[in-house]
Design a protein around this motif. Structure first.
Motif, PDB file in Angstrom:
ATOM      1  N   LEU A   1     -57.817  47.872 -54.834  1.00  0.00           N
ATOM      2  CA  LEU A   1     -58.344  49.235 -54.732  1.00  0.00           C
ATOM      3  C   LEU A   1     -57.448  50.133 -53.879  1.00  0.00           C
ATOM      4  O   LEU A   1     -57.662  51.348 -53.807  1.00  0.00           O
ATOM      5  CB  LEU A   1     -59.754  49.210 -54.126  1.00  0.00           C
ATOM      6  N   ILE A   2     -56.454  49.498 -53.239  1.00  0.00           N
ATOM      7  CA  ILE A   2     -55.516  50.258 -52.415  1.00  0.00           C
ATOM      8  C   ILE A   2     -54.241  50.498 -53.218  1.00  0.00           C
ATOM      9  O   ILE A   2     -53.601  49.555 -53.694  1.00  0.00           O
ATOM     10  CB  ILE A   2     -55.169  49.504 -51.111  1.00  0.00           C
ATOM     11  N   HIS A   3     -53.872  51.764 -53.351  1.00  0.00           N
ATOM     12  CA  HIS A   3     -52.637  52.118 -54.055  1.00  0.00           C
ATOM     13  C   HIS A   3     -51.509  52.291 -53.030  1.00  0.00           C
ATOM     14  O   HIS A   3     -51.593  53.112 -52.114  1.00  0.00           O
ATOM     15  CB  HIS A   3     -52.824  53.414 -54.847  1.00  0.00           C
ATOM     16  N   PHE A   4     -50.452  51.481 -53.157  1.00  0.00           N
ATOM     17  CA  PHE A   4     -49.321  51.520 -52.233  1.00  0.00           C
ATOM     18  C   PHE A   4     -48.149  52.268 -52.855  1.00  0.00           C
ATOM     19  O   PHE A   4     -47.905  52.167 -54.059  1.00  0.00           O
ATOM     20  CB  PHE A   4     -48.873  50.099 -51.881  1.00  0.00           C
ATOM     21  N   SER A   5     -47.419  52.996 -51.993  1.00  0.00           N
ATOM     22  CA  SER A   5     -46.176  53.633 -52.441  1.00  0.00           C
ATOM     23  C   SER A   5     -45.155  53.592 -51.303  1.00  0.00           C
ATOM     24  O   SER A   5     -45.507  53.714 -50.130  1.00  0.00           O
ATOM     25  CB  SER A   5     -46.429  55.078 -52.873  1.00  0.00           C
ATOM     26  N   PHE A   6     -43.891  53.383 -51.689  1.00  0.00           N
ATOM     27  CA  PHE A   6     -42.809  53.297 -50.716  1.00  0.00           C
ATOM     28  C   PHE A   6     -41.696  54.245 -51.130  1.00  0.00           C
ATOM     29  O   PHE A   6     -41.208  54.199 -52.267  1.00  0.00           O
ATOM     30  CB  PHE A   6     -42.283  51.855 -50.637  1.00  0.00           C
ATOM     31  N   ASN A   7     -41.286  55.131 -50.221  1.00  0.00           N
ATOM     32  CA  ASN A   7     -40.240  56.109 -50.531  1.00  0.00           C
ATOM     33  C   ASN A   7     -39.226  56.160 -49.394  1.00  0.00           C
ATOM     34  O   ASN A   7     -39.598  56.087 -48.215  1.00  0.00           O
ATOM     35  CB  ASN A   7     -40.845  57.505 -50.724  1.00  0.00           C
ATOM     36  N   THR A   8     -37.972  56.291 -49.749  1.00  0.00           N
ATOM     37  CA  THR A   8     -36.930  56.425 -48.748  1.00  0.00           C
ATOM     38  C   THR A   8     -35.875  57.415 -49.216  1.00  0.00           C
ATOM     39  O   THR A   8     -35.547  57.464 -50.405  1.00  0.00           O
ATOM     40  CB  THR A   8     -36.273  55.070 -48.430  1.00  0.00           C
ATOM     41  N   LYS A   9     -35.377  58.218 -48.275  1.00  0.00           N
ATOM     42  CA  LYS A   9     -34.349  59.195 -48.600  1.00  0.00           C
ATOM     43  C   LYS A   9     -32.952  58.693 -48.260  1.00  0.00           C
ATOM     44  O   LYS A   9     -31.985  59.450 -48.276  1.00  0.00           O
ATOM     45  CB  LYS A   9     -34.634  60.509 -47.863  1.00  0.00           C
TER      46      LYS A   9
ATOM     47  N   ALA B   1     -59.623  52.921 -42.186  1.00  0.00           N
ATOM     48  CA  ALA B   1     -60.050  54.316 -42.191  1.00  0.00           C
ATOM     49  C   ALA B   1     -60.508  54.755 -43.583  1.00  0.00           C
ATOM     50  O   ALA B   1     -61.378  55.622 -43.725  1.00  0.00           O
ATOM     51  CB  ALA B   1     -58.921  55.220 -41.700  1.00  0.00           C
ATOM     52  N   MET B   2     -59.913  54.139 -44.619  1.00  0.00           N
ATOM     53  CA  MET B   2     -60.271  54.480 -46.007  1.00  0.00           C
ATOM     54  C   MET B   2     -61.422  53.621 -46.522  1.00  0.00           C
ATOM     55  O   MET B   2     -61.838  53.739 -47.660  1.00  0.00           O
ATOM     56  CB  MET B   2     -59.057  54.295 -46.924  1.00  0.00           C
ATOM     57  N   LYS B   3     -61.896  52.701 -45.654  1.00  0.00           N
ATOM     58  CA  LYS B   3     -62.980  51.786 -46.024  1.00  0.00           C
ATOM     59  C   LYS B   3     -62.629  50.956 -47.261  1.00  0.00           C
ATOM     60  O   LYS B   3     -63.462  50.720 -48.147  1.00  0.00           O
ATOM     61  CB  LYS B   3     -64.286  52.551 -46.241  1.00  0.00           C
ATOM     62  N   GLY B   4     -61.355  50.537 -47.307  1.00  0.00           N
ATOM     63  CA  GLY B   4     -60.914  49.615 -48.353  1.00  0.00           C
ATOM     64  C   GLY B   4     -60.564  50.230 -49.687  1.00  0.00           C
ATOM     65  O   GLY B   4     -60.316  49.520 -50.657  1.00  0.00           O
ATOM     66  N   LYS B   5     -60.526  51.578 -49.752  1.00  0.00           N
ATOM     67  CA  LYS B   5     -60.230  52.223 -51.042  1.00  0.00           C
ATOM     68  C   LYS B   5     -59.487  53.526 -50.802  1.00  0.00           C
ATOM     69  O   LYS B   5     -59.973  54.411 -50.090  1.00  0.00           O
ATOM     70  CB  LYS B   5     -61.528  52.497 -51.805  1.00  0.00           C
ATOM     71  N   GLY B   6     -58.276  53.630 -51.395  1.00  0.00           N
ATOM     72  CA  GLY B   6     -57.495  54.850 -51.214  1.00  0.00           C
ATOM     73  C   GLY B   6     -56.015  54.582 -51.416  1.00  0.00           C
ATOM     74  O   GLY B   6     -55.635  53.674 -52.153  1.00  0.00           O
ATOM     75  N   SER B   7     -55.174  55.383 -50.762  1.00  0.00           N
ATOM     76  CA  SER B   7     -53.721  55.278 -50.935  1.00  0.00           C
ATOM     77  C   SER B   7     -53.012  55.129 -49.599  1.00  0.00           C
ATOM     78  O   SER B   7     -53.374  55.795 -48.616  1.00  0.00           O
ATOM     79  CB  SER B   7     -53.176  56.515 -51.653  1.00  0.00           C
TER      80      SER B   7
ATOM     81  N   GLY C   1     -56.407  65.006 -40.906  1.00  0.00           N
ATOM     82  CA  GLY C   1     -57.463  65.892 -41.378  1.00  0.00           C
ATOM     83  C   GLY C   1     -58.317  65.174 -42.400  1.00  0.00           C
ATOM     84  O   GLY C   1     -58.262  63.945 -42.533  1.00  0.00           O
ATOM     85  N   LYS C   2     -59.110  65.943 -43.132  1.00  0.00           N
ATOM     86  CA  LYS C   2     -59.986  65.337 -44.137  1.00  0.00           C
ATOM     87  C   LYS C   2     -59.209  64.663 -45.254  1.00  0.00           C
ATOM     88  O   LYS C   2     -59.714  63.739 -45.905  1.00  0.00           O
ATOM     89  CB  LYS C   2     -60.897  66.414 -44.730  1.00  0.00           C
ATOM     90  N   GLU C   3     -57.964  65.138 -45.468  1.00  0.00           N
ATOM     91  CA  GLU C   3     -57.152  64.550 -46.545  1.00  0.00           C
ATOM     92  C   GLU C   3     -56.481  63.249 -46.119  1.00  0.00           C
ATOM     93  O   GLU C   3     -55.921  62.535 -46.951  1.00  0.00           O
ATOM     94  CB  GLU C   3     -56.093  65.557 -47.007  1.00  0.00           C
ATOM     95  N   GLY C   4     -56.514  62.949 -44.814  1.00  0.00           N
ATOM     96  CA  GLY C   4     -55.929  61.686 -44.349  1.00  0.00           C
ATOM     97  C   GLY C   4     -55.119  61.866 -43.079  1.00  0.00           C
ATOM     98  O   GLY C   4     -55.107  62.940 -42.468  1.00  0.00           O
ATOM     99  N   THR C   5     -54.428  60.794 -42.703  1.00  0.00           N
ATOM    100  CA  THR C   5     -53.667  60.769 -41.461  1.00  0.00           C
ATOM    101  C   THR C   5     -52.236  60.303 -41.717  1.00  0.00           C
ATOM    102  O   THR C   5     -52.016  59.415 -42.542  1.00  0.00           O
ATOM    103  CB  THR C   5     -54.336  59.831 -40.433  1.00  0.00           C
TER     104      THR C   5
ATOM    105  N   ALA D   1     -48.803  56.944 -44.085  1.00  0.00           N
ATOM    106  CA  ALA D   1     -49.876  57.888 -44.420  1.00  0.00           C
ATOM    107  C   ALA D   1     -51.018  57.176 -45.128  1.00  0.00           C
ATOM    108  O   ALA D   1     -50.807  56.251 -45.918  1.00  0.00           O
ATOM    109  CB  ALA D   1     -49.336  59.012 -45.290  1.00  0.00           C
ATOM    110  N   ASP D   2     -52.245  57.604 -44.832  1.00  0.00           N
ATOM    111  CA  ASP D   2     -53.422  57.083 -45.532  1.00  0.00           C
ATOM    112  C   ASP D   2     -54.288  58.244 -45.977  1.00  0.00           C
ATOM    113  O   ASP D   2     -54.050  59.393 -45.590  1.00  0.00           O
ATOM    114  CB  ASP D   2     -54.216  56.122 -44.623  1.00  0.00           C
ATOM    115  N   THR D   3     -55.280  57.959 -46.786  1.00  0.00           N
ATOM    116  CA  THR D   3     -56.191  59.003 -47.272  1.00  0.00           C
ATOM    117  C   THR D   3     -57.590  58.809 -46.693  1.00  0.00           C
ATOM    118  O   THR D   3     -58.602  59.021 -47.348  1.00  0.00           O
ATOM    119  CB  THR D   3     -56.250  59.002 -48.813  1.00  0.00           C
ATOM    120  N   GLY D   4     -57.627  58.369 -45.421  1.00  0.00           N
ATOM    121  CA  GLY D   4     -58.908  58.143 -44.754  1.00  0.00           C
ATOM    122  C   GLY D   4     -59.543  59.422 -44.251  1.00  0.00           C
ATOM    123  O   GLY D   4     -59.108  60.532 -44.572  1.00  0.00           O
ATOM    124  N   GLY D   5     -60.558  59.256 -43.421  1.00  0.00           N
ATOM    125  CA  GLY D   5     -61.333  60.408 -42.933  1.00  0.00           C
ATOM    126  C   GLY D   5     -60.649  61.241 -41.882  1.00  0.00           C
ATOM    127  O   GLY D   5     -61.108  62.330 -41.566  1.00  0.00           O
ATOM    128  N   GLY D   6     -59.562  60.753 -41.321  1.00  0.00           N
ATOM    129  CA  GLY D   6     -58.831  61.531 -40.327  1.00  0.00           C
ATOM    130  C   GLY D   6     -59.257  61.253 -38.896  1.00  0.00           C
ATOM    131  O   GLY D   6     -60.241  60.572 -38.630  1.00  0.00           O
TER     132      GLY D   6
END
Length: 382
Positions: free
Chosen positions: A259-267, A294-300, A368-372, A317-322
């Motif tokens: 349920l967790i979507h992972f992404s890895f980016n590097t410049k 923070a995302m309660k097991g579901k998010g990015s 914030g509400k969109e995450g941390t 970065a996560d998409t939790g409650g902040g």
């Protein structure tokens, strides 16, 4: 929970005693100030009486020795005598300013605010008005309680920081001791697991099973190594920050919920940094797990590596409650946690690993509400 109520009572008694001593000193100083001011008032009244007698003498009369002595004896208190004809006489004031009428009128107002003027009368006739200020000694004494209070506050601050530092040192030793003992305790069953796994390999079972057991044993060895290094300076080696971060990312991705979507980016493809492999992986793991909680097991979860001049920023970065802005700094303090179960040590250890062991920086970049977004900044090896 109160761990040491006796110590709390003794601290309260010590604080109350210190407060009582300070209050007593200030009270005595204030009493002495008032008494000294009263004596100075009496001295000025005697001087005014002598001045009254002086104003009565004519040129052909002999002035008494006592009157002369009283008038000449006052060499400390600044005075301005305003005669009934408007003429002004000064005493114990700067000679270069006594001819300045604005200066004199300004000081008359000051003296009047400090002490009640003395009216010099003789047989119902007003002869003059005496304005006088506080003597140099009295002025110094007036600021003595403030200076004393500042000294006591400074002394108290030194004692407070001494005990606070001492307590922090004791806590660090305690956590280091607990960590090393944990590493020691894990070591015994870990050795046994290694033996059992080798025995399983000798049996005709699915090799994938022992392969996964090997991974978990390796993981336990890594955890043991992490705990054993708490409280001592770790060895730093030049490594590729991109590869190290990606390794930690891949490990966590495989063992996290679908349920967790992972992404890895590097410049950047490669960037050398002085790191301790085990402790850095622990740092990334803590930040990712906090994000998952923070995302309660579901998010990015997104990990980004961004070069920044002499530094490289690792963003988690996560998409939790902040996090509330007021807690941006507090979350790194030991014991601070939003979980119902937990010691609140994860981010405290992360901060220590990043800032003390790797001379880097960690902070809440935004929340914030969109995450941390948590940001680790490490110096690039030149």
């Amino acid at each position: 929970m109160e761990f040491n109520p006796k110590k709390k009572v003794s601290n309260f008694i010590l604080l109350a005693t210190a407060f009582a001593i300070v209050s007593l000193i200030l009270w005595n100083t204030n009493s002495f100030f008032k008494k000294f001011k009263e004596e100075e008032r009496l001295k000025m009244e005697i001087w005014a009486t002598a001045q009254s007698e002086l104003l009565q003498y004519s040129e052909d009369m002999d002035m008494g020795n006592l009157t002369i002595k009283v008038l000449q004896n006052n060499t400390s208190t600044p005075m301005i005598l305003v005669n009934k004809d408007g003429s002004i006489k000064t005493n114990n004031m700067p000679e270069d300013k006594v001819k300045d009428s604005l200066y004199l009128h300004h000081n008359i107002k000051i003296f009047e605010s400090e002490n009640t003027p003395i009216s010099i009368d003789q047989q119902g006739e007003h002869l003059a008005t005496l304005y006088y200020g506080n003597s140099e000694v009295l002025n110094k004494l007036k600021y003595y309680p403030i200076a004393l209070l500042l000294i006591i506050l400074l002394f108290g601050a030194v004692i407070f920081f001494f005990f606070k530092t001492n307590k922090a040192s004791e806590q660090n030793k305690l956590w280091a001791g607990m960590a090393k003992e944990t590493a020691h305790q894990i070591g015994t069953p870990l050795s046994s697991l290694l033996g059992w796994n080798e025995l399983l390999k000798s049996e005709k079972i699915n090799p994938e099973i022992t392969k996964e057991i090997d991974k978990d044993i390796s993981r336990l060895e890594t955890i043991t190594e992490r705990f054993s290094k708490i409280g001592s300076l770790p060895e730093l080696k030049e490594v590729d920050i991109v590869e190290e971060t990606k390794e930690a990312y891949e490990y966590l991705k495989l063992r996290s919920s679908k349920l967790i979507h992972f992404s890895f980016n590097t410049k950047v493809e490669k960037l050398p940094v002085l790191l301790n492999h085990s402790l850095y992986n622990w740092t990334i793991e803590n930040l990712v797990k906090n994000g998952i909680d923070a995302m309660k097991g579901k998010g990015s979860i997104a990990i980004d590596i961004v070069p920044a001049g002499k530094y490289v920023n690792i963003l988690v970065a996560d998409t939790g409650g902040g996090i509330a802005k007021s807690n941006f700094h507090n979350i790194f303090n030991p014991g601070v946690t939003s979980k119902k179960r937990g010691w609140g040590l994860g981010l405290s250890l992360v901060k220590r690993i990043v800032e003390e062991y790797h001379q880097g920086k960690i902070k809440v970049l935004s929340s914030g509400k969109e995450g941390t977004i948590m940001q680790i900044s490490l110096k690039v090896k030149q």
